[in-house]
Scaffold this motif. Structure first.
Motif, PDB file in Angstrom:
ATOM      1  N   THR A  64       0.856  -1.189   0.000  1.00  0.00           N
ATOM      2  CA  THR A  64       0.000   0.000   0.000  1.00  0.00           C
ATOM      3  C   THR A  64       0.887   1.232   0.000  1.00  0.00           C
ATOM      4  O   THR A  64       1.907   1.265   0.686  1.00  0.00           O
ATOM      5  N   ILE A  65       0.496   2.227  -0.783  1.00  0.00           N
ATOM      6  CA  ILE A  65       1.207   3.502  -0.807  1.00  0.00           C
ATOM      7  C   ILE A  65       0.211   4.621  -0.540  1.00  0.00           C
ATOM      8  O   ILE A  65      -1.001   4.436  -0.678  1.00  0.00           O
ATOM      9  N   LEU A  66       0.734   5.782  -0.165  1.00  0.00           N
ATOM     10  CA  LEU A  66      -0.067   6.989  -0.021  1.00  0.00           C
ATOM     11  C   LEU A  66       0.377   7.979  -1.083  1.00  0.00           C
ATOM     12  O   LEU A  66       1.574   8.213  -1.248  1.00  0.00           O
ATOM     13  N   VAL A  67      -0.597   8.530  -1.802  1.00  0.00           N
ATOM     14  CA  VAL A  67      -0.322   9.518  -2.846  1.00  0.00           C
ATOM     15  C   VAL A  67      -1.089  10.781  -2.481  1.00  0.00           C
ATOM     16  O   VAL A  67      -2.310  10.741  -2.320  1.00  0.00           O
ATOM     17  N   TYR A  68      -0.372  11.888  -2.332  1.00  0.00           N
ATOM     18  CA  TYR A  68      -1.013  13.165  -2.018  1.00  0.00           C
ATOM     19  C   TYR A  68      -1.349  13.880  -3.321  1.00  0.00           C
ATOM     20  O   TYR A  68      -0.520  13.976  -4.220  1.00  0.00           O
ATOM     21  N   VAL A  69      -2.591  14.373  -3.407  1.00  0.00           N
ATOM     22  CA  VAL A  69      -3.097  14.984  -4.630  1.00  0.00           C
ATOM     23  C   VAL A  69      -3.825  16.277  -4.267  1.00  0.00           C
ATOM     24  O   VAL A  69      -4.440  16.377  -3.217  1.00  0.00           O
ATOM     25  N   GLY A  70      -3.764  17.219  -5.187  1.00  0.00           N
ATOM     26  CA  GLY A  70      -4.577  18.415  -5.042  1.00  0.00           C
ATOM     27  C   GLY A  70      -3.833  19.562  -4.395  1.00  0.00           C
ATOM     28  O   GLY A  70      -2.655  19.458  -4.100  1.00  0.00           O
ATOM     29  N   PRO A  71      -4.619  20.615  -4.215  1.00  0.00           N
ATOM     30  CA  PRO A  71      -6.036  20.751  -4.549  1.00  0.00           C
ATOM     31  C   PRO A  71      -6.277  20.793  -6.058  1.00  0.00           C
ATOM     32  O   PRO A  71      -5.449  21.309  -6.796  1.00  0.00           O
ATOM     33  N   LEU A  72      -7.404  20.218  -6.491  1.00  0.00           N
ATOM     34  CA  LEU A  72      -7.783  20.173  -7.901  1.00  0.00           C
ATOM     35  C   LEU A  72      -9.066  20.980  -8.108  1.00  0.00           C
ATOM     36  O   LEU A  72      -9.925  21.034  -7.226  1.00  0.00           O
ATOM     37  N   HIS A  73      -9.191  21.566  -9.281  1.00  0.00           N
ATOM     38  CA  HIS A  73     -10.440  22.232  -9.657  1.00  0.00           C
ATOM     39  C   HIS A  73     -11.477  21.178 -10.013  1.00  0.00           C
ATOM     40  O   HIS A  73     -11.140  20.048 -10.367  1.00  0.00           O
ATOM     41  N   ALA A  74     -12.749  21.537  -9.936  1.00  0.00           N
ATOM     42  CA  ALA A  74     -13.824  20.621 -10.298  1.00  0.00           C
ATOM     43  C   ALA A  74     -13.615  20.122 -11.727  1.00  0.00           C
ATOM     44  O   ALA A  74     -13.172  20.858 -12.603  1.00  0.00           O
ATOM     45  N   GLY A  75     -13.896  18.839 -11.927  1.00  0.00           N
ATOM     46  CA  GLY A  75     -13.728  18.231 -13.241  1.00  0.00           C
ATOM     47  C   GLY A  75     -13.446  16.745 -13.106  1.00  0.00           C
ATOM     48  O   GLY A  75     -13.615  16.163 -12.036  1.00  0.00           O
ATOM     49  N   THR A  76     -13.021  16.144 -14.196  1.00  0.00           N
ATOM     50  CA  THR A  76     -12.716  14.719 -14.226  1.00  0.00           C
ATOM     51  C   THR A  76     -11.249  14.547 -14.578  1.00  0.00           C
ATOM     52  O   THR A  76     -10.752  15.158 -15.521  1.00  0.00           O
ATOM     53  N   TYR A  77     -10.563  13.708 -13.795  1.00  0.00           N
ATOM     54  CA  TYR A  77      -9.129  13.476 -13.953  1.00  0.00           C
ATOM     55  C   TYR A  77      -8.882  11.977 -14.050  1.00  0.00           C
ATOM     56  O   TYR A  77      -9.265  11.223 -13.155  1.00  0.00           O
ATOM     57  N   GLY A  78      -8.260  11.559 -15.133  1.00  0.00           N
ATOM     58  CA  GLY A  78      -8.006  10.143 -15.328  1.00  0.00           C
ATOM     59  C   GLY A  78      -6.743   9.673 -14.632  1.00  0.00           C
ATOM     60  O   GLY A  78      -5.824  10.440 -14.373  1.00  0.00           O
ATOM     61  N   PHE A  79      -6.719   8.383 -14.305  1.00  0.00           N
ATOM     62  CA  PHE A  79      -5.507   7.715 -13.831  1.00  0.00           C
ATOM     63  C   PHE A  79      -5.504   6.307 -14.392  1.00  0.00           C
ATOM     64  O   PHE A  79      -6.525   5.800 -14.856  1.00  0.00           O
ATOM     65  N   PHE A  80      -4.345   5.673 -14.387  1.00  0.00           N
ATOM     66  CA  PHE A  80      -4.242   4.337 -14.972  1.00  0.00           C
ATOM     67  C   PHE A  80      -3.085   3.577 -14.357  1.00  0.00           C
ATOM     68  O   PHE A  80      -2.222   4.156 -13.695  1.00  0.00           O
ATOM     69  N   GLY A  81      -3.087   2.275 -14.574  1.00  0.00           N
ATOM     70  CA  GLY A  81      -1.963   1.432 -14.207  1.00  0.00           C
ATOM     71  C   GLY A  81      -1.097   1.275 -15.444  1.00  0.00           C
ATOM     72  O   GLY A  81      -1.531   0.683 -16.427  1.00  0.00           O
ATOM     73  N   ASP A  82       0.091   1.821 -15.404  1.00  0.00           N
ATOM     74  CA  ASP A  82       0.934   1.845 -16.599  1.00  0.00           C
ATOM     75  C   ASP A  82       1.335   0.448 -17.062  1.00  0.00           C
ATOM     76  O   ASP A  82       1.608   0.241 -18.226  1.00  0.00           O
ATOM     77  N   PHE A  83       1.369  -0.527 -16.143  1.00  0.00           N
ATOM     78  CA  PHE A  83       1.767  -1.884 -16.520  1.00  0.00           C
ATOM     79  C   PHE A  83       0.597  -2.698 -17.095  1.00  0.00           C
ATOM     80  O   PHE A  83       0.816  -3.740 -17.694  1.00  0.00           O
ATOM     81  N   HIS A  84      -0.623  -2.240 -16.882  1.00  0.00           N
ATOM     82  CA  HIS A  84      -1.826  -2.941 -17.385  1.00  0.00           C
ATOM     83  C   HIS A  84      -2.848  -1.911 -17.868  1.00  0.00           C
ATOM     84  O   HIS A  84      -3.978  -1.860 -17.383  1.00  0.00           O
ATOM     85  N   ARG A  85      -2.445  -1.104 -18.841  1.00  0.00           N
ATOM     86  CA  ARG A  85      -3.298  -0.004 -19.310  1.00  0.00           C
ATOM     87  C   ARG A  85      -4.637  -0.483 -19.873  1.00  0.00           C
ATOM     88  O   ARG A  85      -5.617   0.250 -19.859  1.00  0.00           O
ATOM     89  N   ASP A  86      -4.676  -1.703 -20.395  1.00  0.00           N
ATOM     90  CA  ASP A  86      -5.917  -2.204 -20.985  1.00  0.00           C
ATOM     91  C   ASP A  86      -7.019  -2.392 -19.953  1.00  0.00           C
ATOM     92  O   ASP A  86      -8.199  -2.237 -20.258  1.00  0.00           O
ATOM     93  N   THR A  87      -6.656  -2.715 -18.694  1.00  0.00           N
ATOM     94  CA  THR A  87      -7.677  -2.985 -17.671  1.00  0.00           C
ATOM     95  C   THR A  87      -7.622  -2.008 -16.503  1.00  0.00           C
ATOM     96  O   THR A  87      -8.652  -1.746 -15.893  1.00  0.00           O
ATOM     97  N   ALA A  88      -6.456  -1.499 -16.158  1.00  0.00           N
ATOM     98  CA  ALA A  88      -6.300  -0.647 -14.968  1.00  0.00           C
ATOM     99  C   ALA A  88      -6.540   0.815 -15.341  1.00  0.00           C
ATOM    100  O   ALA A  88      -5.609   1.567 -15.587  1.00  0.00           O
TER     101      ALA A  88
END
Length: 95
Positions: A64-88
């Motif tokens: 398990t890791i902790l990732v600090y994010v933001g602050p972000l403006h309202a909207g939609t932000y994508g993320f993915f698993g770079d090793f399994h982009r087709d499913t993650a």
């Protein structure tokens, strides 16, 4: 004002299982720094990555890791698993 302590920062959980993010959509508050707790339940590593909010870090198998994010403006932000982009694939819904 005073700086927020770690306990005051909202935390949201993401799980990687079978090379899929659960949940695939996560609602988070706008204009607020927050923490993503990313747990990889798979037997292989995955790279948590987002070009939308500029994060890239490896999550080792069964870790398990902790990732600090933001602050972000309202909207939609994508993320993915770079090793399994087709499913993650996932996205943050910031509102």
């Amino acid at each position: 004002g005073t700086a927020a302590t770690a306990a005051e920062i909202p935390e949201f959980a993401l799980v990687i299982k079978d090379h899929v993010y659960q949940p695939s959509e996560l609602k988070v508050p706008a204009n607020t720094k927050f923490r993503l707790k990313v747990t990889n339940e798979d037997a292989t590593p995955e790279e948590f990555e987002s070009t939308d909010f500029n994060r890239e870090t490896v999550v080792l198998a069964k870790h398990t890791i902790l990732v600090y994010v933001g602050p972000l403006h309202a909207g939609t932000y994508g993320f993915f698993g770079d090793f399994h982009r087709d499913t993650a694939q996932g996205r943050l819904i910031v509102e």
